[in-house]
Design a protein around this motif. Structure first.
Motif, PDB file in Angstrom:
ATOM      1  N   LYS A 168       0.240  -1.453  -0.008  1.00 50.74           N
ATOM      2  CA  LYS A 168       0.084  -0.161  -0.018  1.00 50.74           C
ATOM      3  C   LYS A 168       1.053   1.283  -0.275  1.00 50.74           C
ATOM      4  O   LYS A 168       0.611   2.231  -0.480  1.00 50.74           O
ATOM      5  N   SER A 169       2.312   1.409   0.526  1.00 48.92           N
ATOM      6  CA  SER A 169       2.961   2.276   0.417  1.00 48.92           C
ATOM      7  C   SER A 169       2.988   3.255  -1.208  1.00 48.92           C
ATOM      8  O   SER A 169       2.766   2.276  -1.960  1.00 48.92           O
ATOM      9  N   GLU A 170       3.470   4.524  -1.159  1.00 47.72           N
ATOM     10  CA  GLU A 170       3.348   5.458  -2.532  1.00 47.72           C
ATOM     11  C   GLU A 170       4.017   4.279  -3.361  1.00 47.72           C
ATOM     12  O   GLU A 170       4.732   4.694  -4.646  1.00 47.72           O
ATOM     13  N   LYS A 171       5.610   3.873  -2.692  1.00 47.02           N
ATOM     14  CA  LYS A 171       6.078   3.638  -3.621  1.00 47.02           C
ATOM     15  C   LYS A 171       6.534   2.376  -4.138  1.00 47.02           C
ATOM     16  O   LYS A 171       6.466   1.996  -5.085  1.00 47.02           O
ATOM     17  N   VAL A 172       5.302   1.691  -3.763  1.00 47.32           N
ATOM     18  CA  VAL A 172       5.649   0.138  -4.563  1.00 47.32           C
ATOM     19  C   VAL A 172       4.260   0.771  -5.205  1.00 47.32           C
ATOM     20  O   VAL A 172       4.369  -0.091  -6.589  1.00 47.32           O
ATOM     21  N   GLN A 173       3.274   0.887  -5.287  1.00 48.88           N
ATOM     22  CA  GLN A 173       2.635   1.585  -6.144  1.00 48.88           C
ATOM     23  C   GLN A 173       2.876   2.166  -6.771  1.00 48.88           C
ATOM     24  O   GLN A 173       2.308   1.900  -8.314  1.00 48.88           O
ATOM     25  N   ALA A 174       3.925   3.069  -6.853  1.00 49.20           N
ATOM     26  CA  ALA A 174       4.798   3.315  -8.528  1.00 49.20           C
ATOM     27  C   ALA A 174       5.815   2.702  -9.306  1.00 49.20           C
ATOM     28  O   ALA A 174       5.042   2.922 -10.400  1.00 49.20           O
ATOM     29  N   ILE A 175       5.673   1.283  -8.987  1.00 45.71           N
ATOM     30  CA  ILE A 175       6.153   0.568  -9.005  1.00 45.71           C
ATOM     31  C   ILE A 175       5.199  -0.241 -10.276  1.00 45.71           C
ATOM     32  O   ILE A 175       4.117  -0.288 -10.268  1.00 45.71           O
ATOM     33  N   THR A 176       5.352  -0.076 -12.092  1.00 50.67           N
ATOM     34  CA  THR A 176       4.968  -0.783 -12.906  1.00 50.67           C
ATOM     35  C   THR A 176       5.107  -2.522 -13.248  1.00 50.67           C
ATOM     36  O   THR A 176       6.732  -2.782 -13.010  1.00 50.67           O
ATOM     37  N   VAL A 177       4.367  -3.247 -13.982  1.00 53.95           N
ATOM     38  CA  VAL A 177       4.526  -4.282 -14.493  1.00 53.95           C
ATOM     39  C   VAL A 177       5.436  -3.991 -15.717  1.00 53.95           C
ATOM     40  O   VAL A 177       6.805  -5.599 -15.177  1.00 53.95           O
ATOM     41  N   LYS A 178       5.660  -2.766 -16.087  1.00 55.13           N
ATOM     42  CA  LYS A 178       7.017  -2.942 -16.974  1.00 55.13           C
ATOM     43  C   LYS A 178       8.124  -2.919 -16.077  1.00 55.13           C
ATOM     44  O   LYS A 178       9.245  -3.156 -16.637  1.00 55.13           O
ATOM     45  N   GLN A 179       8.317  -2.189 -14.795  1.00 59.69           N
ATOM     46  CA  GLN A 179       9.547  -2.124 -14.008  1.00 59.69           C
ATOM     47  C   GLN A 179       9.799  -3.343 -13.604  1.00 59.69           C
ATOM     48  O   GLN A 179      11.026  -4.110 -13.649  1.00 59.69           O
ATOM     49  N   ILE A 180       8.675  -3.945 -13.331  1.00 60.73           N
ATOM     50  CA  ILE A 180       9.573  -5.198 -12.946  1.00 60.73           C
ATOM     51  C   ILE A 180      10.396  -5.697 -13.485  1.00 60.73           C
ATOM     52  O   ILE A 180      11.007  -6.756 -12.962  1.00 60.73           O
ATOM     53  N   ILE A 181       9.609  -6.229 -14.948  1.00 54.82           N
ATOM     54  CA  ILE A 181      10.398  -7.171 -15.690  1.00 54.82           C
ATOM     55  C   ILE A 181      11.899  -6.631 -15.622  1.00 54.82           C
ATOM     56  O   ILE A 181      12.618  -7.535 -16.447  1.00 54.82           O
ATOM     57  N   GLU A 182      11.762  -5.127 -15.983  1.00 56.67           N
ATOM     58  CA  GLU A 182      13.004  -4.740 -16.868  1.00 56.67           C
ATOM     59  C   GLU A 182      13.711  -5.277 -15.408  1.00 56.67           C
ATOM     60  O   GLU A 182      14.901  -5.110 -15.629  1.00 56.67           O
ATOM     61  N   LEU A 183      13.604  -4.689 -14.047  1.00 52.40           N
ATOM     62  CA  LEU A 183      13.972  -5.701 -12.905  1.00 52.40           C
ATOM     63  C   LEU A 183      15.128  -6.735 -12.802  1.00 52.40           C
ATOM     64  O   LEU A 183      16.212  -7.027 -12.605  1.00 52.40           O
ATOM     65  N   HIS A 184      13.851  -7.380 -13.477  1.00 60.21           N
ATOM     66  CA  HIS A 184      14.261  -9.198 -13.368  1.00 60.21           C
ATOM     67  C   HIS A 184      14.957  -9.505 -14.821  1.00 60.21           C
ATOM     68  O   HIS A 184      16.181 -10.514 -14.716  1.00 60.21           O
ATOM     69  N   THR A 185      15.456  -8.638 -15.552  1.00 61.93           N
ATOM     70  CA  THR A 185      16.142  -8.260 -16.967  1.00 61.93           C
ATOM     71  C   THR A 185      17.485  -8.398 -16.112  1.00 61.93           C
ATOM     72  O   THR A 185      18.556  -9.145 -16.600  1.00 61.93           O
ATOM     73  N   GLU A 226      19.328  -1.459  -5.559  1.00 59.53           N
ATOM     74  CA  GLU A 226      18.622  -0.526  -4.839  1.00 59.53           C
ATOM     75  C   GLU A 226      20.187   0.043  -5.312  1.00 59.53           C
ATOM     76  O   GLU A 226      19.549   1.629  -5.603  1.00 59.53           O
ATOM     77  N   SER A 227      21.613   0.377  -5.390  1.00 63.51           N
ATOM     78  CA  SER A 227      22.119   1.364  -5.971  1.00 63.51           C
ATOM     79  C   SER A 227      21.409   2.452  -7.210  1.00 63.51           C
ATOM     80  O   SER A 227      21.873   3.086  -7.947  1.00 63.51           O
ATOM     81  N   GLN A 228      21.298   1.115  -8.091  1.00 64.11           N
ATOM     82  CA  GLN A 228      20.823   1.918  -9.617  1.00 64.11           C
ATOM     83  C   GLN A 228      19.518   2.265  -9.102  1.00 64.11           C
ATOM     84  O   GLN A 228      19.435   3.293 -10.152  1.00 64.11           O
ATOM     85  N   TYR A 229      18.034   1.553  -9.312  1.00 62.93           N
ATOM     86  CA  TYR A 229      16.686   2.117  -9.020  1.00 62.93           C
ATOM     87  C   TYR A 229      16.143   2.923  -7.714  1.00 62.93           C
ATOM     88  O   TYR A 229      15.240   2.860  -8.066  1.00 62.93           O
ATOM     89  N   GLY A 230      17.664   2.503  -6.606  1.00 67.30           N
ATOM     90  CA  GLY A 230      16.610   3.308  -5.471  1.00 67.30           C
ATOM     91  C   GLY A 230      15.380   2.664  -5.178  1.00 67.30           C
ATOM     92  O   GLY A 230      14.574   2.514  -4.056  1.00 67.30           O
ATOM     93  N   ILE A 231      15.589   1.297  -5.223  1.00 68.38           N
ATOM     94  CA  ILE A 231      14.270   0.246  -5.170  1.00 68.38           C
ATOM     95  C   ILE A 231      14.707  -0.988  -4.318  1.00 68.38           C
ATOM     96  O   ILE A 231      15.653  -1.630  -4.699  1.00 68.38           O
ATOM     97  N   THR A 232      13.897  -1.491  -2.871  1.00 69.24           N
ATOM     98  CA  THR A 232      14.757  -2.434  -1.873  1.00 69.24           C
ATOM     99  C   THR A 232      14.383  -3.687  -3.004  1.00 69.24           C
ATOM    100  O   THR A 232      12.496  -3.394  -3.760  1.00 69.24           O
ATOM    101  N   SER A 233      14.616  -4.965  -2.388  1.00 68.91           N
ATOM    102  CA  SER A 233      13.846  -6.262  -2.289  1.00 68.91           C
ATOM    103  C   SER A 233      12.786  -6.487  -1.744  1.00 68.91           C
ATOM    104  O   SER A 233      11.621  -6.558  -2.286  1.00 68.91           O
ATOM    105  N   GLU A 234      12.608  -5.169  -1.191  1.00 70.63           N
ATOM    106  CA  GLU A 234      10.908  -5.633  -0.215  1.00 70.63           C
ATOM    107  C   GLU A 234       9.802  -4.942  -1.366  1.00 70.63           C
ATOM    108  O   GLU A 234       8.733  -4.938  -1.287  1.00 70.63           O
TER     109      GLU A 234
END
Length: 275
Positions: A168-185, A226-234
């Motif tokens: 429910k956090s704003e940070k998580v809500q801002a993450i898109t499916v496209k970004q999730i795939i980009e992170l896995h790539t 985390e360094s490149q995207y500023g997004i934590t694993s959680e």
């Protein structure tokens, strides 16, 4: 059941002292498709480790005489409860020091071997090794007590499904499916580099502890993300849970996960076999 078979649970425990997240109460195929993504980048490699070693019976490191003289019939349900609790506690310890190592790597990057040495020095004793049990032994014990509520609850905790409220956090809500795939790539690319680094190390692969290599790889990848995207694993873990319906049918997401599993198999010296 919390996992598709007790063999998967048992091998998961051996290879994943730090734990991993899985989506609860999902269709089997969807759960398998999302197993990696649902783990998030923080713990995804634990799932890969489990898949790479599933079905293999790795001998315990304890005293052989004690192991041979111990019958599984002598292990009570209460002792199984205690072993599961030790696994949960071990996971907690690994998670704590892994987060610390990730922060150290963000401040000062290290080689894979240096990270491995640091992890190895902090890695607690595997509970199954401590009790002289192999994965196959624990598989049988889980099968025997699979209907016990405490066993089921403990397995659910070990699988570590993320808190739905964390999405429910704003940070998580801002993450898109496209970004999730980009992170896995990105994770796949970094794993490819780690495989090359590992293969160039002077020692033989057999001399390394695979659980510690897995944690070292995890920490290295997560620090870079985390360094490149500023997004934590959680954050990623919660985002994947939030989009699990879409990701379960996303072919690009599934393809990347399969490639990651192949790459992790190379790292661990265990070829990946699709389920």
């Amino acid at each position: 059941r919390p996992c598709s078979s007790s063999r998967r649970c048992a091998s998961f425990f051996r290879a994943a002292p730090g734990g991993s997240a899985r989506l609860p109460a999902m269709d089997g195929k969807k759960a398998m498709a999302l197993a990696l993504g649902a783990a998030g980048v923080a713990t995804a490699l634990y799932v890969l480790s489990q898949r790479a070693t599933a079905g293999q019976d790795v001998p315990a490191a304890g005293d052989d005489k004690q192991r041979r003289g111990r019958s599984l019939d002598e292990i009570t349900k209460e002792q199984v409860h205690a072993i599961l609790q030790e696994i949960i506690e071990t996971q907690g310890q690994v998670k704590v020091f892994t987060k610390s190592i990730i922060q150290d790597l963000i401040k000062q990057p290290m080689s894979l071997e240096a990270t491995y040495d640091k992890v190895k020095a902090m890695m607690p004793l595997d509970p199954l090794d401590k009790h002289g049990l192999t994965m196959m032994d624990f598989d049988q014990l889980l099968e025997r007590h699979q209907s016990d509520p405490t066993v089921r609850d403990s397995i659910a905790r070990i699988m570590g499904a993320p808190d739905p409220g964390s999405g429910k956090s704003e940070k998580v809500q801002a993450i898109t499916v496209k970004q999730i795939i980009e992170l896995h790539t990105f994770m796949l690319d970094e794993l490819d580099k780690l495989v090359q680094d590992f293969q160039s190390l002077p020692k033989k692969k057999e001399e390394y502890d695979m659980k510690s290599i897995t944690v070292a790889a995890q920490a290295t990848v997560n620090a870079k993300i985390e360094s490149q995207y500023g997004i934590t694993s959680e954050d990623i873990e919660s985002a994947v849970l939030m989009y699990h319906t879409m990701l379960a049918t996303d072919q690009e997401f599934a393809a990347i996960n399969i490639k990651i599993q192949h790459t992790m198999g190379k790292l661990m010296g265990t070829p990946f076999a699709p389920n």
